[in-house]
Design an enzyme around this catalytic site. Structure first.
Site, PDB file in Angstrom:
ATOM      1  CE  LYS A  23     -22.534  -7.181 -16.206  1.00 51.04           C
ATOM      2  NZ  LYS A  23     -22.422  -5.778 -15.753  1.00 51.04           N
ATOM      3  CB  SER A  52     -22.392  -3.832 -19.187  1.00 47.82           C
ATOM      4  OG  SER A  52     -22.292  -3.907 -17.780  1.00 47.82           O
ATOM      5  CB  SER A 108     -23.880  -1.935 -15.871  1.00 46.94           C
ATOM      6  OG  SER A 108     -23.038  -1.329 -16.827  1.00 46.94           O
TER       7      SER A 108
END
Ligand SMILES: [Zn+2]
Lengths: 481, 490
Positions: B84, B159, B183
């Site tokens: 990420k 996210s 997330s």
């Protein structure tokens, strides 16, 4: 000061701790390095970094707090103090808000022969910010630069109660704090380098009133003289406003060194809501009572106690004791010299007189000099056992100071040993009497003073090495005998 | 390759790939190339990657093959992964999906990344996400939204949407995500993959670009629980660079996968099945709980009465911390910097005005307000008190049960653009994941069926440091079901 007002001053003293590394990273704490060389991702506030507490900084803080007679909090935590400024890399400063490391202390200081006490409200540990450098590097005079070498250096903030009643008291207290911090060896308190500075707040109130007046603040001062002048100016300015029935505005005032005046600083740097909240990246820490006692036990004797002991144990005058305890190193030097020589007053005289003169001329501190307490006590001993005269000793000390050789070595090398052999002196005395029949006759005729001239002639002939008492005795015997 | 079911290398799970690499049936270079080709084939449709590090990946794969040949391999050596873009990668752009850091290149690796690199995992690239981790749909990326591989008209969740979408679409065998309020779990649920948010402090946060420091945690997104165990094994453990990282010894997570959950006391919190929940989600999660009962778990209904306050509490604490964490982006040191004629203050203001997207600014303002003088007690302080109650709620429940089973989200993946105009409606998507972060507990998202053709996730929540237990429950469930093997047709 106008008689109808009482001045009330409080100080926030900031001292950078002299730990090897910074508060939350491993960067070295070093003054004078090239800009931004003592930095890493952590003290530059790069994305993703986290602070890790330097345990030495806590220990240093506790040492300082104990020196300032504070209580140590058993549970303490860090908070974030939020504000924007280009020298603040994270946009917040890690500080302590409602649970400071230490609280409730006091400092006793001397002013005009009187001992006064200031209460300390709290002491907390925080990180220092970087520094803006206003220099024309790129040819654009409007550009400023940031140096983050100082960012994250451990900084102790010592907040006094508003117990100070004059600018002179404020300075005396500030000096006392400096002395204590130097004694416990937690900060080098170098004011020029900015490692020891203060914020001051000042207000006036009618004499007899218990309520505090509106205060103004002076920020980031690193000179005793500037603070003194600025506070004196503020004192007069506020009195003038109050005299005219006006109101003092609570604000930070800027002090201009050149004009000696303060000016209002109404800008957005002023209106701050710091939005403190607990620092989530650090866990609250507990200080073990046993650890505090261990630190307390290892604490050196503080200046006030030491002064008292010097007077009582060594019987030296209070004036001497104050002079000798100005720095811990000087006091250590005296303590050892007095012990080795068993002549405290002699030691004190030498340190306060000739040695201080030499140090001043060389522009160095006693701890950096080549002279040691062993040297000085040896010199005192040489006088006492009449190897050299006090006058010769005065000429030996600069050589010791210069070379680091022992006084004995210098006396030997230069052949300065006092002539105490009666027969050696006797022949010179005879010679002097013979060569100076006039003064010799004057003495015989009752002019006592004449002997001084004759002694001088003997000393001259022996290049000062003759034992003056012996010379005196021999002359008297010869002239009257 | 006959021995293996997967017809394409990019379909392999991390554990399968690890086995084939160790047996020298495939090389890391072959596997990495297959993944890079898969990215090239699908990423223009799902936009899961912000940066693809193809050259670096091939180099790392070559190194990994050498390590394997030398007998110096660990289970993840040579296995490709996506990281990420909120986790710092040394020398590789780490944008946080923000204009503010669009060209920012870190000078160090996040601890979790460094540990995976040491193990020889191969970096395919950096995953798209909501800007600075703030969002539930990956629509808040400053660059482009990521699309759900099951239906490219829908969001992948957020996210960590780019990470979940990549694993779901076979564009990475596994990914490292971060979870502040759901997330990892919520996008894993929306994309039909398995995600684990470890106990707060189990994985170092060093190098995880902070959103809400007291809630952020790094964790794996993978094909199944066995992969999650493998990845967690590599990244968990104390880190002297993170004062909040836990000193507790790391258990052998793979050894904990016994496939036996008989006697397990599994709690079902009634508050997690409230009105407004998709019927399909309710049906799938209920069926999964029945399945766990059939596998030997003893089901007990429990209550977590403070659940209803978690959302409000989260939207005070997270923005408060974010308002400070994001204060460093002032254009002075790195990242976007507004150049103009104004003074220093104007430069800083314009930098932040243009550098941050609307959701980030909304949260910074929320946080600054909640912390401001006169409001601190009513908001931040009160929220911290509620947080303590939420933590106590969980602690009480875990005296009676070993783990909790609940839905990850009340809804399945929603159409792109559907909730962007209504922040509160967007926030409600995370209503069942937020309480876990507030309490610092470990939790997983496990695929458990479909609702209208879209994946549904079962959430498993355990007490402090019970990752081994959660992984075993998920693994046992996955041994008995095929949901985690379902792949989108993209
Ligand atoms: Zn540093």
């Amino acid at each position: 000061m106008a008689y109808k007002y009482e001045t009330v001053i409080g100080l926030e003293v900031h001292a950078e701790l002299s730990t090897n590394s910074k508060l939350f990273c491993n960067c070295e704490v070093k003054f004078g390095s090239e800009a931004n060389t003592q930095t890493c991702p952590i003290c530059l506030g790069m994305p993703g970094v986290l602070p890790v507490m330097n345990q030495r900084a806590v220990e240093f803080s506790i040492r300082a707090a104990l020196g300032l007679n504070c209580k140590i909090a058993s549970y303490s935590k860090f908070d974030r103090k939020n504000y924007f400024y280009p020298d603040l890399p994270k946009g917040y400063q890690i500080s302590q808000y409602d649970l400071p490391l230490a609280y409730d202390g006091h400092v006793d200081y001397e002013l005009d022969g009187e001992t006064k006490r200031v209460r300390i409200n709290r002491i907390h540990l925080e990180e220092d910010a970087g520094k803006l450098v206003h220099a024309d590097v790129t040819g654009n005079p409007n550009q400023s630069y940031v140096d983050f070498n100082r960012s994250c250096v451990p900084l102790l903030e010592i907040v006094s109660e508003p117990d100070l009643r004059s600018p002179a008291e404020a300075i005396a207290y500030w000096r006392a704090v400096k002395e204590i911090l130097e004694y416990v060896e937690i900060s080098d308190c170098n004011m020029e380098e900015g490692s020891f500075r203060c914020d001051a707040n000042i207000s006036l109130r009618p004499v007899g009133s218990k309520e505090l007046g509106t205060r103004t603040e002076l920020k980031n001062k690193n000179s005793f003289q500037h603070v003194m002048t600025a506070l004196e100016y503020e004192e007069k300015r506020q009195a003038r406003i109050l005299d005219q029935g006006g109101k003092v505005i609570q604000e930070t005032v800027l002090f201009d060194i050149n004009t000696g005046r303060t000016a209002s600083m109404r800008s957005k740097e002023e209106a701050h809501d710091y939005r403190y909240f607990p620092e989530p990246d650090l866990v609250p820490f507990e200080v073990d009572a046993a650890e505090v006692e261990r630190i307390r036990a290892a604490l050196p004797e503080l200046p006030a106690e030491r002064r008292k002991r010097f007077v009582e144990e060594y019987g030296i005058p209070t004036y001497d004791a104050e002079f000798l305890t100005a720095t811990r190193q000087m006091a250590d030097f005296f303590d050892e010299t007095a012990r080795l020589s068993s002549d405290p007053k002699g030691s004190s005289n030498w340190i306060m007189g000739d040695l201080s003169g030499l140090l001043n001329n060389a522009g160095i501190e006693i701890q950096d000099a080549k002279v040691t307490p062993a040297h000085l006590s040896e010199l005192i001993e040489l006088i006492k056992n009449q190897t050299i005269s006090g006058k010769i000793a005065k000429s030996v000390l600069p050589d010791v100071f210069e070379t680091g050789k022992t006084p004995k070595q210098i006396v030997e090398e230069k052949g300065l040993s006092q002539i105490s052999d009666a027969s050696a002196i006797e022949s010179i005395v005879d010679q002097v009497i013979e060569e100076n029949p006039g003064p010799a006759q004057d003495y015989r005729d009752g002019k006592q003073k004449a002997i001084g001239f004759l002694v001088g002639q003997v000393m001259k002939a022996t290049r000062g090495k003759a034992n003056p008492q012996m010379v005196n005795q021999l002359l008297q015997q010869k002239l009257t005998g | 390759m006959a021995a293996h079911a997967a017809s394409e290398l990019w379909q392999l799970s991390a554990a399968e790939a690890s086995r084939l690499l160790a047996d020298r049936e495939i090389s890391s270079v072959e596997l990495t190339d297959a993944c890079l080709e898969r990215i090239a084939a699908v990423d223009d449709r799902i936009s899961a990657y912000i940066t693809v590090t193809a050259d670096l990946a091939r180099q790392q794969a070559t190194d990994a093959d050498r390590r394997i040949a030398a007998g110096d391999a660990s289970p993840l050596t040579g296995v490709p992964m996506q990281i990420k873009d909120l986790l710092c990668t040394n020398g590789i752009a780490t944008t946080c999906a923000s204009r503010m850091l669009a060209e920012y290149i870190p000078v160090y690796d996040a601890t979790a990344v460094a540990r995976l690199r040491e193990h020889g995992a191969v970096l395919l690239g950096k995953g798209n996400m909501d800007e600075f981790g703030m969002g539930s749909s990956t629509e808040n990326s400053a660059f482009f939204p990521t699309r759900n591989p099951w239906d490219t008209g829908r969001v992948p969740g957020g996210s960590s949407g780019g990470s979940a979408a990549a694993v779901s679409a076979g564009a990475a065998p596994f990914a490292l995500g971060t979870d502040t309020g759901g997330s990892i779990r919520q996008p894993a649920s929306f994309c039909g993959v398995t995600g684990l948010k470890p106990t707060y402090g189990r994985v170092s946060r060093y190098g995880l670009v902070a959103y809400a420091s007291s809630l952020d945690q790094v964790g794996p997104i993978a094909r199944d629980a066995a992969d999650c165990a493998l990845i967690l094994q590599s990244i968990a453990g104390h880190d002297s660079r993170d004062a909040t990282s836990l000193p507790d010894a790391v258990p052998d997570y793979s050894a904990a996968l016994t496939g036996d959950i008989s006697g397990l006391r599994l709690g079902v919190p009634s508050e997690y099945f409230a009105e407004g929940m998709d019927a399909g989600v309710r049906a799938a999660v209920t069926a999964a709980i029945d399945q766990l009962a059939a596998l030997g778990a003893e089901i007990r209904e429990v209550s977590l009465p403070t659940t209803q306050y978690a959302l409000a509490c989260y939207y005070i604490i997270a923005p408060s911390e974010c308002s400070a964490n994001l204060a460093r982006y002032d254009g002075v040191k790195y990242g976007y910097s507004h150049q103009g004629d104004g003074d220093m203050w104007e430069a800083m203001e314009r930098t932040r005005q243009h550098g941050f997207g609307p959701e980030v600014k909304r949260r910074i303002m929320l946080g600054a307000f909640a912390l401001s003088s006169g409001y601190y007690d009513a908001y931040y302080h009160k929220a911290q008190q509620v947080r303590t109650l939420i933590r106590q709620d969980f602690a009480h429940v875990f005296e009676e049960v070993d783990a909790l089973a609940a839905p990850v989200s009340p809804v399945v993946a929603f159409p792109i653009g559907e909730r962007t105009d209504d922040p509160v409606r967007m926030y409600l998507v995370d209503v069942y994941t937020l309480p876990v972060n507030m309490a610092g507990l470990p939790a997983m998202s496990v695929p458990c069926g479909f609702s209208n053709g879209l994946p549904v996730g079962l959430q498993l929540i355990g007490p402090h440091l019970s990752e081994d237990r959660l992984l075993n429950i998920a693994h046992t469930y996955q041994q008995a079901t095929e949901w985690h093997r379902e792949r989108p047709g993209i």
